[in-house]
Design a protein around this motif. Structure first.
Motif, PDB file in Angstrom:
ATOM      1  N   SER A  73       0.854  -1.189   0.000  1.00 49.55           N
ATOM      2  CA  SER A  73       0.000   0.000   0.000  1.00 49.55           C
ATOM      3  C   SER A  73       0.884   1.231   0.000  1.00 49.55           C
ATOM      4  O   SER A  73       1.914   1.273   0.685  1.00 49.55           O
ATOM      5  N   SER A  74       0.491   2.228  -0.784  1.00 52.08           N
ATOM      6  CA  SER A  74       1.260   3.467  -0.810  1.00 52.08           C
ATOM      7  C   SER A  74       1.189   4.144   0.550  1.00 52.08           C
ATOM      8  O   SER A  74       0.342   3.811   1.394  1.00 52.08           O
ATOM      9  N   ALA A  75       2.054   5.103   0.762  1.00 44.03           N
ATOM     10  CA  ALA A  75       2.217   5.710   2.082  1.00 44.03           C
ATOM     11  C   ALA A  75       0.906   6.219   2.665  1.00 44.03           C
ATOM     12  O   ALA A  75       0.611   6.016   3.845  1.00 44.03           O
ATOM     13  N   ASN A  76       0.091   6.870   1.847  1.00 45.26           N
ATOM     14  CA  ASN A  76      -1.188   7.415   2.312  1.00 45.26           C
ATOM     15  C   ASN A  76      -2.370   6.510   1.967  1.00 45.26           C
ATOM     16  O   ASN A  76      -3.523   6.967   1.956  1.00 45.26           O
ATOM     17  N   LYS A  77      -2.074   5.248   1.633  1.00 53.63           N
ATOM     18  CA  LYS A  77      -3.111   4.228   1.377  1.00 53.63           C
ATOM     19  C   LYS A  77      -3.994   4.581   0.186  1.00 53.63           C
ATOM     20  O   LYS A  77      -5.137   4.140   0.103  1.00 53.63           O
ATOM     21  N   VAL A  78      -3.454   5.374  -0.779  1.00 54.53           N
ATOM     22  CA  VAL A  78      -4.261   5.729  -1.955  1.00 54.53           C
ATOM     23  C   VAL A  78      -4.311   4.560  -2.923  1.00 54.53           C
ATOM     24  O   VAL A  78      -5.361   4.220  -3.458  1.00 54.53           O
ATOM     25  N   PHE A  79      -3.160   3.913  -3.141  1.00 54.14           N
ATOM     26  CA  PHE A  79      -3.079   2.811  -4.100  1.00 54.14           C
ATOM     27  C   PHE A  79      -2.583   1.554  -3.404  1.00 54.14           C
ATOM     28  O   PHE A  79      -1.902   1.610  -2.362  1.00 54.14           O
ATOM     29  N   LYS A  80      -2.922   0.430  -4.012  1.00 57.55           N
ATOM     30  CA  LYS A  80      -2.495  -0.870  -3.484  1.00 57.55           C
ATOM     31  C   LYS A  80      -2.003  -1.725  -4.650  1.00 57.55           C
ATOM     32  O   LYS A  80      -2.612  -1.762  -5.719  1.00 57.55           O
ATOM     33  N   LEU A  81      -0.881  -2.403  -4.422  1.00 58.94           N
ATOM     34  CA  LEU A  81      -0.352  -3.383  -5.377  1.00 58.94           C
ATOM     35  C   LEU A  81      -0.674  -4.766  -4.834  1.00 58.94           C
ATOM     36  O   LEU A  81      -0.210  -5.132  -3.744  1.00 58.94           O
ATOM     37  N   LYS A  82      -1.471  -5.531  -5.575  1.00 58.83           N
ATOM     38  CA  LYS A  82      -1.919  -6.815  -5.051  1.00 58.83           C
ATOM     39  C   LYS A  82      -2.209  -7.780  -6.188  1.00 58.83           C
ATOM     40  O   LYS A  82      -2.257  -7.407  -7.355  1.00 58.83           O
ATOM     41  N   TYR A  83      -2.408  -9.041  -5.819  1.00 61.42           N
ATOM     42  CA  TYR A  83      -2.818 -10.074  -6.770  1.00 61.42           C
ATOM     43  C   TYR A  83      -4.342 -10.108  -6.822  1.00 61.42           C
ATOM     44  O   TYR A  83      -5.015  -9.890  -5.810  1.00 61.42           O
ATOM     45  N   PHE A  84      -4.878 -10.399  -8.009  1.00 60.33           N
ATOM     46  CA  PHE A  84      -6.333 -10.433  -8.123  1.00 60.33           C
ATOM     47  C   PHE A  84      -6.721 -11.347  -9.283  1.00 60.33           C
ATOM     48  O   PHE A  84      -5.917 -11.661 -10.166  1.00 60.33           O
ATOM     49  N   SER A  85      -7.977 -11.759  -9.267  1.00 60.38           N
ATOM     50  CA  SER A  85      -8.572 -12.538 -10.360  1.00 60.38           C
ATOM     51  C   SER A  85      -9.859 -11.840 -10.751  1.00 60.38           C
ATOM     52  O   SER A  85     -10.866 -11.942 -10.047  1.00 60.38           O
ATOM     53  N   PRO A  86      -9.874 -11.100 -11.855  1.00 57.47           N
ATOM     54  CA  PRO A  86     -11.069 -10.328 -12.224  1.00 57.47           C
ATOM     55  C   PRO A  86     -12.211 -11.243 -12.648  1.00 57.47           C
ATOM     56  O   PRO A  86     -12.008 -12.252 -13.326  1.00 57.47           O
ATOM     57  N   GLY A  87     -13.431 -10.865 -12.238  1.00 58.66           N
ATOM     58  CA  GLY A  87     -14.618 -11.610 -12.653  1.00 58.66           C
ATOM     59  C   GLY A  87     -14.541 -13.073 -12.273  1.00 58.66           C
ATOM     60  O   GLY A  87     -14.231 -13.439 -11.132  1.00 58.66           O
ATOM     61  N   ASN A  88     -14.820 -13.934 -13.232  1.00 59.82           N
ATOM     62  CA  ASN A  88     -14.808 -15.383 -13.009  1.00 59.82           C
ATOM     63  C   ASN A  88     -13.519 -16.034 -13.496  1.00 59.82           C
ATOM     64  O   ASN A  88     -13.473 -17.258 -13.651  1.00 59.82           O
ATOM     65  N   THR A  89     -12.493 -15.242 -13.766  1.00 60.90           N
ATOM     66  CA  THR A  89     -11.241 -15.819 -14.248  1.00 60.90           C
ATOM     67  C   THR A  89     -10.540 -16.579 -13.133  1.00 60.90           C
ATOM     68  O   THR A  89     -10.698 -16.276 -11.948  1.00 60.90           O
ATOM     69  N   LYS A  90      -9.749 -17.563 -13.520  1.00 64.91           N
ATOM     70  CA  LYS A  90      -9.009 -18.369 -12.557  1.00 64.91           C
ATOM     71  C   LYS A  90      -7.561 -17.898 -12.417  1.00 64.91           C
ATOM     72  O   LYS A  90      -6.942 -18.140 -11.385  1.00 64.91           O
ATOM     73  N   GLY A  91      -7.012 -17.295 -13.446  1.00 65.84           N
ATOM     74  CA  GLY A  91      -5.635 -16.834 -13.391  1.00 65.84           C
ATOM     75  C   GLY A  91      -5.466 -15.691 -12.402  1.00 65.84           C
ATOM     76  O   GLY A  91      -6.396 -14.945 -12.103  1.00 65.84           O
ATOM     77  N   ARG A  92      -4.248 -15.574 -11.879  1.00 69.92           N
ATOM     78  CA  ARG A  92      -3.935 -14.517 -10.919  1.00 69.92           C
ATOM     79  C   ARG A  92      -3.083 -13.451 -11.618  1.00 69.92           C
ATOM     80  O   ARG A  92      -2.135 -13.761 -12.339  1.00 69.92           O
ATOM     81  N   TYR A  93      -3.446 -12.196 -11.384  1.00 74.34           N
ATOM     82  CA  TYR A  93      -2.728 -11.068 -11.974  1.00 74.34           C
ATOM     83  C   TYR A  93      -2.199 -10.188 -10.847  1.00 74.34           C
ATOM     84  O   TYR A  93      -2.791 -10.096  -9.777  1.00 74.34           O
ATOM     85  N   LEU A  94      -1.055  -9.550 -11.110  1.00 73.33           N
ATOM     86  CA  LEU A  94      -0.495  -8.581 -10.170  1.00 73.33           C
ATOM     87  C   LEU A  94      -0.728  -7.200 -10.749  1.00 73.33           C
ATOM     88  O   LEU A  94      -0.306  -6.904 -11.872  1.00 73.33           O
ATOM     89  N   GLY A  95      -1.414  -6.348  -9.979  1.00 74.97           N
ATOM     90  CA  GLY A  95      -1.744  -5.037 -10.514  1.00 74.97           C
ATOM     91  C   GLY A  95      -1.877  -3.986  -9.436  1.00 74.97           C
ATOM     92  O   GLY A  95      -1.855  -4.279  -8.235  1.00 74.97           O
ATOM     93  N   ILE A  96      -2.007  -2.755  -9.900  1.00 75.70           N
ATOM     94  CA  ILE A  96      -2.195  -1.600  -9.011  1.00 75.70           C
ATOM     95  C   ILE A  96      -3.639  -1.147  -9.135  1.00 75.70           C
ATOM     96  O   ILE A  96      -4.160  -1.007 -10.248  1.00 75.70           O
ATOM     97  N   CYS A  97      -4.277  -0.910  -8.008  1.00 71.54           N
ATOM     98  CA  CYS A  97      -5.651  -0.418  -8.030  1.00 71.54           C
ATOM     99  C   CYS A  97      -5.822   0.627  -6.935  1.00 71.54           C
ATOM    100  O   CYS A  97      -5.008   0.726  -6.012  1.00 71.54           O
TER     101      CYS A  97
END
Length: 831
Positions: A73-97
């Motif tokens: 998480s960025s210093a002021n908790k604005v952004f987070k870098l994490k793993y996720f699986s969008p929708g019904n997908t099974k694969g894992r992605y690393l992204g910023i949200c």
């Protein structure tokens, strides 16, 4: 204190419960076992909370990697870098949200709308075994149970052993090399340089021409899959100040040129402070926002529309109402204006054609497939959960609406009313055409008299201005911008490599309106005047005459050539004037005028002693050698003669008048031309008769000039009454009779070195040989003139003299009995 991750906690609880249930301990009742499990659960979940509170914003080399259940998480908790699986997908992605956007609430905002960057968009991790780390070389890498995952991290240009990757509050994930004291030494890599589908404040979108790197956005293939889709937006690679959306590499939409803080095809600039940077190294768009606004971005979505949260949108090229800037899509004739595709939920009664798995098509690409197929009546994605793939149906199938279906199908519709409106508008337009023709004819008749009255005057002025603009454009790389030296009192830069422009008014002022007393002479180009700038600098002004045989080609040739030639024995062009019909060249002033001014005048010729003549011969030879061999361009002068050799204060020669010069390629030795230019008496036979031009053409002209300097006689005059020889014939006759020293100018004193004079005559006769291959190069000529130890070959019978050659067995071309050599020929067709 030992801190455990949530997956480890879950596994501990599961195994503990299984062990207690299977152990069947007599001293432990069921209530006791449940109490133990509950107590341990509280402890472990408290541990989990501590684990969550320990969330960081950076990872460093040698630190524990960022695993699937962890995040930054960025210093002021604005952004987070994490793993996720969008929708019904099974694969894992690393992204910023975005972490939790102000005023929106994470629960109300879909993951697609919160995600702003994906590291491994085209290479998902198969399971939850992914981990982000900085390897031993200091590079970012994603590992998984299946091996390394290819990602944009591999773009890091250099390795570092003291590297840290930090997620900043602006959404930028930065890999930096740190100094021993913890300060930043350099940035090795940053996600802002490799955007996916979203541009945040501070990011760039455009091109770096120096490195070739492009900052562009490519949309997701669907809102469920981050894979690169069909639409990309970026800077124009052709260098224009605009952004372009491409669909499969073809231009789909353009912003129009950036001007006055906005793009031409956008009615207004959207929210944010936009800046377009354009220079020789890069062109890019960037923007910033008010400090109070922390949730703002632009994204190109899977259908090619650029949208943003709390922002407007652009780039919508849908069939019904395309935005300004859209490139018209080419459709078959079967897709008339009364057809469109309507979104329906239900089933198609019949199987359609399914594109293979290798066709990872978006819904937009599926629509394109259907539109290009005249038998297609419906299309849909193959996978409802991902919104990818494509299936199309033909005319033999029908649609069945059903509220129980979960598949969105786009069905071809036909609107008869819309067709009627289209037809009516078409008929109305045709009916109005005859009114337009009538009004046009009436206006044309009314304005005809006025048009005829003004036509010729306006046309003439327009043609003059157009020619001037065209000439200035052609000479853009050679001359400086007009106006820099408009004032006649400006001092000229003697080291300049470009030609400056003068205004006609400043030229007229310097020459006292081209007064006769300032006229120095007149040649094939036109009259030459002496001018004086208010600062006292003297200049020579050559004005193109309308009756001159030379014209625009020679004028441009002189400017473009002389700006690239720098030699002490070449005249320097200071500037030019292009205004209407006026074409003027401005040179450095030569106080001693030209060589023919002294050489062919009996009284002034006495001022040229042998030392001066030898200095002129050597200087001209060095200038020609530079043109032929050492200049940036291989130049054939084609009009070397006494009147084109100017003399400075110290009687040093300078070759002038490059209007007829010809540029050769580095490896080129000769060329054919149908445009014979130059001066009779100085032209080589192969050039005058066959149109073959080469460096040996200039050697021939130099030989004639050399004989003129030694003898003080013009080549075209007639010598000896019994045989009307020209100067070349006279020199050859005296050479054959062993009386060659009689060719020496009688105005030279007896102390002149006879051996040097004979050597010059020998070189002159070698230069005017009939065959080009028998003539020496200018390199050999310079060596012959400066090195007395070089043994000179005997010359053969030269060309262009009246006697028939008994030695060569062929007829020579007789020269007409001209008594002047100042006439330049600019156009003559070769036989």
């Amino acid at each position: 204190m030992l801190v455990l991750s949530p997956p480890i906690i879950a596994r501990i609880l599961k195994r503990l419960s299984r062990c207690l249930n299977n152990a069947k301990l007599p001293f432990m009742s069921t209530e006791t076992r449940n109490s133990v499990i509950l107590t341990l659960s509280c402890y472990l979940f408290l541990n989990s909370a501590i684990y969550a509170g320990a969330e960081r914003d950076s990872i460093s080399r040698g630190q524990q990697p960022l695993r699937d259940w962890e995040s930054l998480s960025s210093a002021n908790k604005v952004f987070k870098l994490k793993y996720f699986s969008p929708g019904n997908t099974k694969g894992r992605y690393l992204g910023i949200c975005y972490n939790t956007p102000p005023d929106y609430g994470e629960a109300n905002l879909p993951l697609y709308d919160r995600t702003v960057w994906v590291a491994n968009r085209n290479n998902p991790i198969a399971d939850a075994s992914g981990s982000l780390l900085i390897d031993t070389d200091g590079k970012l890498k994603i590992n998984s149970r299946g091996g390394d995952i290819t990602s944009v991290f591999n773009s890091a240009p250099v390795a570092s052993i003291n590297a840290t990757a930090t997620l900043l509050d602006n959404g930028n994930f930065v890999l930096r090399e740190l100094n021993p004291d913890g300060s930043v030494n350099q940035t090795l890599w940053q996600s802002f340089d490799y955007p996916t589908d979203t541009i945040l404040p501070g990011m760039r979108m455009g091109i770096n021409f120096k490195t070739g790197h492009q900052w562009s956005l490519t949309g997701w293939i669907s809102k469920e899959l981050p894979s690169a889709g069909s639409f990309t937006i970026g800077g124009d690679p052709n260098g224009t100040n605009q952004l372009i959306i491409w669909y499969k590499g073809n231009v789909y939409w353009t912003t129009g040129i950036w001007s006055n803080g906005r793009f031409a095809n956008l009615a207004k600039l959207l929210d944010g402070d936009f800046t377009f940077i354009s220079n020789e190294n890069e062109k890019y768009l960037t923007y910033s926002v008010n400090e109070n606004v922390s949730f703002l971005y632009y994204r190109i979505d899977p259908s090619g529309i650029v949208m943003g949260i709390v922002l407007g949108s652009f780039g919508d090229c849908s069939f019904l109402k395309p935005d300004e800037g859209c490139v018209k899509k080419t459709l078959p004739d079967c897709r008339k204006p009364d057809y469109w595709f309507e979104s329906r939920v239900g089933y198609m009664l019949g199987d359609g054609y399914r594109f293979g798995e290798s066709y990872n098509l978006s819904i937009f690409e599926c629509q394109d497939k259907c539109e290009q197929n005249c038998s297609c009546v419906a299309y849909a994605s193959r996978t409802t959960q991902y919104g990818t793939g494509c299936e199309i149906w033909n005319k033999e199938t029908n649609f069945y609406a059903s509220g129980y279906a979960d598949r969105e199908i786009f069905v071809l519709k036909r609107d008869a009313g819309r067709e009627s409106t289209y037809v009516r508008e078409k008929h109305k337009l045709a009916a109005r055409k005859w009114w337009i023709w009538l009004i046009t004819a009436f206006c044309g008749t009314t304005l005809l008299a006025f048009t005829i009255f003004c036509f010729f005057n306006v046309r003439l002025k327009g043609m003059v201005r157009a020619k001037t603009r065209m000439l200035l454009n052609e000479l853009e790389d050679t001359i400086t911008s007009p106006g820099k030296y408009n004032q006649p009192n400006d001092t000229m830069d003697k080291k300049m490599s470009q030609v400056n422009t003068f205004s006609f008014e400043s030229i007229a002022m310097a020459t006292n309106n081209f007064a006769d007393e300032n006229k120095l002479g007149e040649g094939g180009f036109g009259p030459v005047y002496k001018g004086t700038l208010p600062c006292g600098q003297e200049i020579a002004i050559k004005r193109l005459s309308r009756s001159s045989g030379q014209g625009m080609r020679e004028f441009k040739n002189e400017i473009q050539l002389i700006a690239k030639l720098q030699h002490t024995n070449l005249v320097r062009l200071l500037g030019c004037c292009i205004q209407g019909e006026e074409k003027i060249l401005v040179y450095e002033y030569m106080p001693n005028k030209s060589l023919d001014f002294f050489l062919f005048n009996w009284n002034r010729g006495e001022l040229l002693n042998w030392t001066d003549r030898m200095n002129i011969i050597g200087g001209v030879a060095q200038g020609l050698l530079y043109l032929h061999k050492y200049s940036r361009l291989r130049v054939i002068h084609r009009d070397l003669k006494a009147s084109n050799i100017l003399l400075d204060h110290d009687m040093n020669p300078k070759i002038s008048d490059f209007g007829l010069a010809r540029i050769f390629e580095v490896q080129q030795t000769e060329a054919n031309t149908r445009r014979i230019v130059g001066t009779y008496g100085y032209m080589s036979p192969e050039y005058a008769i066959k149109g073959i031009v080469s460096m040996k053409s200039d050697v021939f002209s130099f030989g004639v000039l050399l004989l003129e300097i030694v003898s003080g006689k013009r080549n075209h005059n007639c010598y000896r009454s019994e045989h009307p020889f020209n100067l070349i014939g006279l020199a050859w006759e005296l050479w054959m009779e062993g009386r060659v020293l009689e060719l020496m100018d009688s105005r030279l004193d007896d102390s002149s070195p006879k051996d040097q004079i004979m050597r010059c005559i020998n070189v002159g006769l070698l230069c005017v040989q009939d065959r080009p291959e028998d003539r020496p190069s200018m390199t050999d000529v310079v060596s012959m003139l400066t090195n007395n130890t070089v043994q000179l070959p005997a010359p053969k019978q030269p060309s262009f003299f009246t006697e028939s050659s008994s030695h060569e067995g062929k007829s020579e071309i007789a020269t007409e009995n001209y008594c002047s050599n100042i006439l330049s020929i600019s156009i003559m067709e070769a036989r």
